[in-house]
Design a protein around this motif. Structure first.
Motif, mmCIF file in Angstrom:
data_model
loop_
_atom_site.group_PDB
_atom_site.id
_atom_site.type_symbol
_atom_site.label_atom_id
_atom_site.label_comp_id
_atom_site.label_asym_id
_atom_site.label_seq_id
_atom_site.Cartn_x
_atom_site.Cartn_y
_atom_site.Cartn_z
ATOM 1 N N GLY A 1 0.829 -1.190 0.000
ATOM 2 C CA GLY A 1 0.000 0.000 0.000
ATOM 3 C C GLY A 1 0.859 1.232 0.000
ATOM 4 N N SER A 2 0.242 2.350 0.251
ATOM 5 C CA SER A 2 0.973 3.606 0.231
ATOM 6 C C SER A 2 1.173 4.110 1.649
ATOM 7 C CB SER A 2 0.214 4.614 -0.644
ATOM 8 O OG SER A 2 -1.113 4.756 -0.174
ATOM 9 N N ILE A 3 0.633 5.268 1.945
ATOM 10 C CA ILE A 3 0.779 5.885 3.260
ATOM 11 C C ILE A 3 0.107 5.005 4.308
ATOM 12 C CG2 ILE A 3 0.144 7.894 4.650
ATOM 13 C CD1 ILE A 3 0.155 9.493 2.005
ATOM 14 N N LEU A 4 0.752 4.843 5.456
ATOM 15 C CA LEU A 4 0.145 4.073 6.531
ATOM 16 C C LEU A 4 0.240 4.850 7.824
ATOM 17 C CD1 LEU A 4 2.377 2.573 8.631
ATOM 18 C CD2 LEU A 4 2.975 1.526 6.477
ATOM 19 N N VAL A 5 -0.682 4.571 8.735
ATOM 20 C CA VAL A 5 -0.665 5.172 10.073
ATOM 21 C C VAL A 5 -0.917 4.068 11.091
ATOM 22 C CG1 VAL A 5 -1.267 7.547 9.442
ATOM 23 C CG2 VAL A 5 -3.085 5.918 9.829
ATOM 24 N N ILE A 6 -0.131 4.092 12.151
ATOM 25 C CA ILE A 6 -0.231 3.089 13.210
ATOM 26 C C ILE A 6 -1.096 3.645 14.335
ATOM 27 C CG2 ILE A 6 1.081 1.727 14.883
ATOM 28 C CD1 ILE A 6 3.444 1.876 12.929
ATOM 29 N N SER A 7 -1.981 2.820 14.872
ATOM 30 C CA SER A 7 -2.876 3.249 15.947
ATOM 31 C C SER A 7 -2.086 3.519 17.223
ATOM 32 C CB SER A 7 -3.941 2.185 16.208
ATOM 33 O OG SER A 7 -3.346 0.998 16.691
ATOM 34 N N PRO A 8 -2.622 4.372 18.109
ATOM 35 C CA PRO A 8 -1.913 4.693 19.355
ATOM 36 C C PRO A 8 -1.585 3.476 20.215
ATOM 37 C CG PRO A 8 -3.711 6.235 19.025
ATOM 38 C CD PRO A 8 -3.847 5.164 17.967
ATOM 39 N N ASP A 9 -2.430 2.443 20.160
ATOM 40 C CA ASP A 9 -2.135 1.255 20.965
ATOM 41 C C ASP A 9 -1.166 0.306 20.271
ATOM 42 O OD1 ASP A 9 -3.701 -0.027 19.030
ATOM 43 O OD2 ASP A 9 -5.326 -0.511 20.406
ATOM 44 N N GLY A 10 -0.780 0.620 19.028
ATOM 45 C CA GLY A 10 0.186 -0.184 18.290
ATOM 46 C C GLY A 10 -0.361 -1.492 17.756
ATOM 47 N N LEU A 11 -1.670 -1.716 17.848
ATOM 48 C CA LEU A 11 -2.245 -2.994 17.441
ATOM 49 C C LEU A 11 -2.912 -2.970 16.071
ATOM 50 C CD1 LEU A 11 -3.783 -4.065 20.867
ATOM 51 C CD2 LEU A 11 -1.601 -4.766 19.844
ATOM 52 N N LYS A 12 -2.986 -1.790 15.436
ATOM 53 C CA LYS A 12 -3.629 -1.688 14.131
ATOM 54 C C LYS A 12 -2.830 -0.755 13.230
ATOM 55 C CE LYS A 12 -8.214 -2.061 16.157
ATOM 56 N NZ LYS A 12 -8.687 -1.215 17.237
ATOM 57 N N VAL A 13 -2.919 -1.006 11.926
ATOM 58 C CA VAL A 13 -2.320 -0.146 10.916
ATOM 59 C C VAL A 13 -3.396 0.155 9.885
ATOM 60 C CG1 VAL A 13 -0.627 -0.011 9.048
ATOM 61 C CG2 VAL A 13 0.007 -1.066 11.201
ATOM 62 N N ALA A 14 -3.550 1.421 9.504
ATOM 63 C CA ALA A 14 -4.467 1.795 8.428
ATOM 64 C C ALA A 14 -3.631 2.182 7.215
ATOM 65 C CB ALA A 14 -5.343 2.962 8.854
ATOM 66 N N TYR A 15 -4.068 1.745 6.039
ATOM 67 C CA TYR A 15 -3.386 2.116 4.804
ATOM 68 C C TYR A 15 -4.397 2.128 3.672
ATOM 69 C CZ TYR A 15 -3.395 -2.765 3.206
ATOM 70 O OH TYR A 15 -3.774 -4.012 2.795
ATOM 71 N N SER A 16 -4.052 2.813 2.590
ATOM 72 C CA SER A 16 -4.928 2.849 1.425
ATOM 73 C C SER A 16 -4.291 2.063 0.295
ATOM 74 C CB SER A 16 -5.202 4.295 1.003
ATOM 75 O OG SER A 16 -3.998 4.957 0.695
ATOM 76 N N ASN A 17 -5.150 1.565 -0.604
ATOM 77 C CA ASN A 17 -4.677 0.763 -1.718
ATOM 78 C C ASN A 17 -5.565 1.055 -2.923
ATOM 79 O OD1 ASN A 17 -3.064 -1.267 -2.901
ATOM 80 N ND2 ASN A 17 -4.720 -2.742 -2.647
ATOM 81 N N LEU A 18 -4.946 1.252 -4.079
ATOM 82 C CA LEU A 18 -5.683 1.495 -5.319
ATOM 83 C C LEU A 18 -5.692 0.210 -6.135
ATOM 84 C CD1 LEU A 18 -7.106 3.445 -7.290
ATOM 85 C CD2 LEU A 18 -4.844 4.021 -8.182
ATOM 86 N N THR A 19 -6.884 -0.295 -6.431
ATOM 87 C CA THR A 19 -7.059 -1.475 -7.266
ATOM 88 C C THR A 19 -7.960 -1.076 -8.421
ATOM 89 O OG1 THR A 19 -6.942 -2.864 -5.299
ATOM 90 C CG2 THR A 19 -7.791 -3.890 -7.299
ATOM 91 N N ALA A 20 -7.454 -1.188 -9.641
ATOM 92 C CA ALA A 20 -8.187 -0.729 -10.821
ATOM 93 C C ALA A 20 -8.521 0.746 -10.624
ATOM 94 C CB ALA A 20 -9.417 -1.579 -11.092
#
Length: 158
Positions: free
Chosen positions: A20-39
């Motif tokens: 994916g591209s840009i990612l952000v880690i949650s404050p508790d360190g247990l999750k990562v959010a990211y975006s992905n372009l498909t088609a």
């Protein structure tokens, strides 16, 4: 790769792997959010430490999808899907919704998991999750004011 590393620097486990591209880690360190372009579809994903990868929002034809950060309780990710001045929130089991009618992502600062402050047109405002109404706290700031440039203390109301 999403890795768990101890404070001493020892590698302990690989929790997930993604592309994916840009990612952000949650404050508790247990999750990562990211975006992905498909088609032609932008998807917003959350990876949990369990290695579950969940799509929490999808926008066909959007020019961009950018995760900005997390709420302090790590339940909601803040993101923009086309216009960087309009932010939305979503989470696992929480559908996307606008954070406010207009907010600069650089001025957003969380008070707790429900309330946040931000600057708009020289005013300092407070907002609440799932409530479109905002309240002006103070005015007279520069139009370029950023909540990160100020320090705030909050206390419960009497």
């Amino acid at each position: 790769k999403y890795l768990f590393v101890s404070a001493g620097g020892n590698f302990s486990a690989q929790l997930a792997e993604y592309e994916g591209s840009i990612l952000v880690i949650s404050p508790d360190g247990l999750k990562v959010a990211y975006s992905n372009l498909t088609a032609d579809i932008w998807e917003l994903h959350i990876i949990e430490a369990s290695t579950t990868d969940t799509i929490i929002a999808s926008y066909e034809g959007a020019p961009l999808l950018v995760p900005w950060g997390w709420s302090p309780d790590s339940k909601r990710v803040v993101f923009s899907n086309a216009h960087p001045m309009l932010l939305l929130t979503a989470g696992i089991g929480i559908p996307p919704s606008p954070l406010t009618e207009s907010v600069s992502p650089y001025s957003l600062r969380w008070i707790d998991a429900e309330y946040f402050i931000f600057f708009r047109e020289g005013e300092l405002l407070i907002g609440q999750i799932n409530n479109p109404e905002t309240i002006s706290i103070a005015s007279g700031f520069s139009n370029q004011a950023d909540a990160r440039d100020y320090d705030f203390a909050t206390s419960p109301s009497p």
